[in-house]
Design a protein around this motif. Structure first.
Motif, mmCIF file in Angstrom:
data_model
loop_
_atom_site.group_PDB
_atom_site.id
_atom_site.type_symbol
_atom_site.label_atom_id
_atom_site.label_comp_id
_atom_site.label_asym_id
_atom_site.label_seq_id
_atom_site.Cartn_x
_atom_site.Cartn_y
_atom_site.Cartn_z
ATOM 1 N N GLY A 47 0.832 -1.112 0.054
ATOM 2 C CA GLY A 47 0.006 0.318 -0.159
ATOM 3 C C GLY A 47 0.808 1.266 0.101
ATOM 4 N N LEU A 48 1.966 1.334 0.750
ATOM 5 C CA LEU A 48 2.853 2.371 0.819
ATOM 6 C C LEU A 48 3.259 2.492 -0.448
ATOM 7 C CD1 LEU A 48 4.088 4.696 2.465
ATOM 8 C CD2 LEU A 48 5.879 3.101 3.343
ATOM 9 N N GLY A 49 3.889 1.579 -1.239
ATOM 10 C CA GLY A 49 4.516 1.691 -2.614
ATOM 11 C C GLY A 49 3.280 2.232 -3.567
ATOM 12 N N ALA A 50 2.199 1.730 -3.240
ATOM 13 C CA ALA A 50 1.294 2.043 -4.415
ATOM 14 C C ALA A 50 1.127 3.589 -3.995
ATOM 15 C CB ALA A 50 0.053 1.461 -4.332
ATOM 16 N N TYR A 51 0.840 4.066 -2.787
ATOM 17 C CA TYR A 51 0.395 5.342 -2.458
ATOM 18 C C TYR A 51 1.589 6.257 -3.056
ATOM 19 C CZ TYR A 51 0.012 9.675 0.123
ATOM 20 O OH TYR A 51 -0.029 10.892 0.487
ATOM 21 N N SER A 52 3.016 5.824 -2.699
ATOM 22 C CA SER A 52 4.032 6.718 -3.102
ATOM 23 C C SER A 52 4.271 6.732 -4.569
ATOM 24 C CB SER A 52 5.489 6.281 -2.595
ATOM 25 O OG SER A 52 5.788 5.010 -3.165
ATOM 26 N N PHE A 54 1.569 6.781 -7.003
ATOM 27 C CA PHE A 54 0.573 7.494 -7.403
ATOM 28 C C PHE A 54 0.438 8.991 -6.998
ATOM 29 C CE2 PHE A 54 -1.343 3.452 -8.133
ATOM 30 C CZ PHE A 54 -1.594 3.461 -9.535
ATOM 31 N N SER A 55 0.888 9.308 -5.691
ATOM 32 C CA SER A 55 0.836 10.414 -5.232
ATOM 33 C C SER A 55 2.141 11.303 -6.009
ATOM 34 C CB SER A 55 1.061 10.558 -3.849
ATOM 35 O OG SER A 55 2.055 10.112 -3.096
ATOM 36 N N GLY A 56 3.310 10.425 -6.010
ATOM 37 C CA GLY A 56 4.515 11.091 -6.518
ATOM 38 C C GLY A 56 4.197 11.587 -7.894
ATOM 39 N N GLN A 57 3.549 10.821 -8.730
ATOM 40 C CA GLN A 57 3.376 11.018 -10.260
ATOM 41 C C GLN A 57 2.053 12.311 -10.280
ATOM 42 O OE1 GLN A 57 4.853 10.100 -12.624
ATOM 43 N NE2 GLN A 57 5.936 8.444 -11.681
ATOM 44 N N GLU A 80 10.862 10.960 -12.271
ATOM 45 C CA GLU A 80 9.758 9.953 -12.479
ATOM 46 C C GLU A 80 10.398 8.466 -12.253
ATOM 47 O OE1 GLU A 80 8.438 10.142 -16.540
ATOM 48 O OE2 GLU A 80 7.177 11.837 -16.185
ATOM 49 N N TYR A 81 11.766 8.313 -12.630
ATOM 50 C CA TYR A 81 12.511 7.119 -12.456
ATOM 51 C C TYR A 81 12.829 7.128 -10.694
ATOM 52 C CZ TYR A 81 16.081 3.671 -12.040
ATOM 53 O OH TYR A 81 16.832 2.813 -11.933
ATOM 54 N N GLY A 82 13.012 8.156 -10.141
ATOM 55 C CA GLY A 82 13.241 8.029 -8.712
ATOM 56 C C GLY A 82 12.053 7.657 -7.854
ATOM 57 N N ILE A 83 10.812 8.123 -8.280
ATOM 58 C CA ILE A 83 9.536 7.924 -7.613
ATOM 59 C C ILE A 83 9.134 6.334 -7.855
ATOM 60 C CG2 ILE A 83 6.989 8.474 -7.909
ATOM 61 C CD1 ILE A 83 7.688 11.222 -8.132
ATOM 62 N N THR A 84 9.410 6.036 -9.304
ATOM 63 C CA THR A 84 9.005 4.741 -9.783
ATOM 64 C C THR A 84 9.982 3.660 -8.905
ATOM 65 O OG1 THR A 84 8.394 5.424 -11.697
ATOM 66 C CG2 THR A 84 8.821 3.037 -11.503
ATOM 67 N N SER A 85 11.259 4.016 -8.659
ATOM 68 C CA SER A 85 12.185 3.026 -8.256
ATOM 69 C C SER A 85 11.883 2.666 -6.570
ATOM 70 C CB SER A 85 13.612 3.443 -8.517
ATOM 71 O OG SER A 85 13.898 4.590 -7.934
ATOM 72 N N ILE A 86 11.342 3.746 -5.946
ATOM 73 C CA ILE A 86 10.960 4.033 -4.413
ATOM 74 C C ILE A 86 9.852 3.079 -4.461
ATOM 75 C CG2 ILE A 86 10.084 5.240 -2.652
ATOM 76 C CD1 ILE A 86 12.238 7.485 -3.476
ATOM 77 N N ALA A 87 9.020 3.369 -5.251
ATOM 78 C CA ALA A 87 7.593 2.530 -5.116
ATOM 79 C C ALA A 87 7.751 0.936 -5.507
ATOM 80 C CB ALA A 87 6.610 3.161 -6.211
ATOM 81 N N VAL A 88 8.621 0.668 -6.239
ATOM 82 C CA VAL A 88 8.796 -0.747 -6.820
ATOM 83 C C VAL A 88 9.606 -1.407 -5.577
ATOM 84 C CG1 VAL A 88 10.399 -2.289 -8.369
ATOM 85 C CG2 VAL A 88 8.978 -0.622 -9.277
#
Length: 100
Positions: A47-52, A54-57, A80-88
């Motif tokens: 859930g934290l990954g999904a939230y980070s 969608f809210s980051g994007q 975008e890469y940074g947000i995606t890598s944190i979420a992944v």
């Protein structure tokens, strides 16, 4: 003088001096975790990954013009890469928590 005998099932000095096998030590040290604890932890990380993500994007979309005008060397793709890598990474931690 009475002869001292070692009771059966008692380890000898040689056996006590030998190190335990690593596999046995790891199996003894492995914590037992209930299923509900694993599901709760996994759900929290996923859930934290999904939230980070969608809210980051969403925030990047709102700040796009400001970021592009700023002239920063970190453009939109790197952010975008940074947000995606944190979420992944967070989703991966959640899946690892579920399995292990």
């Amino acid at each position: 003088m009475a002869r001292d005998t070692v009771p059966s099932g008692t380890a000898t000095l040689y056996q006590l001096q030998q190190p335990e096998k690593l596999h046995d030590v790891i199996q003894k040290d492995k914590p037992d975790d209930c299923l509900s604890c694993r599901i709760t932890g996994a759900t929290a990380f996923i859930g934290l990954g999904a939230y980070s993500y969608f809210s980051g994007q969403h925030q990047l979309g709102k700040q796009r013009t400001t970021i592009l005008k700023s002239g920063s060397r970190f453009g939109m793709k790197s952010r975008e890469y940074g947000i995606t890598s944190i979420a992944v990474a967070l989703v991966g931690m959640g899946l690892w928590r579920l399995v292990n």
